[in-house]
Design a protein around this motif. Structure first.
Motif, short mmCIF file in Angstrom:
data_model
loop_
_atom_site.label_atom_id
_atom_site.label_comp_id
_atom_site.label_asym_id
_atom_site.label_seq_id
_atom_site.Cartn_x
_atom_site.Cartn_y
_atom_site.Cartn_z
N TRP A 1 -3.23 0.44 -3.75
CA TRP A 1 -2.99 -0.95 -3.38
C TRP A 1 -2.48 -1.75 -4.56
N ASP B 1 -5.02 6.14 -0.57
CA ASP B 1 -4.31 4.86 -0.53
C ASP B 1 -4.38 4.14 -1.86
N GLN C 1 0.85 -1.19 0.00
CA GLN C 1 0.00 0.00 0.00
C GLN C 1 0.88 1.24 0.00
#
Length: 115
Positions: free
Chosen positions: A105, A103, A96
């Motif tokens: 990922w 955020d 992450q």
């Protein structure tokens, strides 16, 4: 946009080691923190370790003294060295990156610790 690609997962015996890699690409400037999370079957995703842009690190209590997070800024890659692996470390590990409060990922990499 930031793209993250994890690699390095696999099957390892208890007590063994693995090194995970997270390669970042795209708009990677000003990423303030990169971390590793893991999700075991039927459980929530949890924090494993983080490293900030200044190099400060944090670890979950369950992995302290066994796992080490590091980075190679020239390669835009963050690593997770995992030693003394236990069956309870079995999970999908996700990279992450946090940038301006958002955020990003990766797709995850499976780590299985079993004899």
């Amino acid at each position: 946009q930031v793209q993250l690609v994890e690699s390095g997962g696999g099957l390892v015996q208890p007590g063994g080691s693995l090194r995970l890699s997270c390669a970042a690409s795209g708009s990677i400037s000003r990423i303030n923190r990169t971390g590793w999370y893991r999700q075991a079957p039927g459980k929530q995703r949890v924090l494993v370790a983080t490293i900030t842009s200044s190099g400060s690190t944090t670890y979950a209590d369950s992995v302290k003294d066994r796992f080490t997070i590091s980075r190679d800024t020239a390669k835009n890659t963050v690593y997770l060295q995992m030693n003394s692996l236990k069956p309870e470390d079995t999970a999908v590990y996700y990279c992450q990156a946090n940038k301006f409060g958002f955020d990003y990922w990766g797709q995850g990499t499976q780590v299985t610790v079993s004899s």
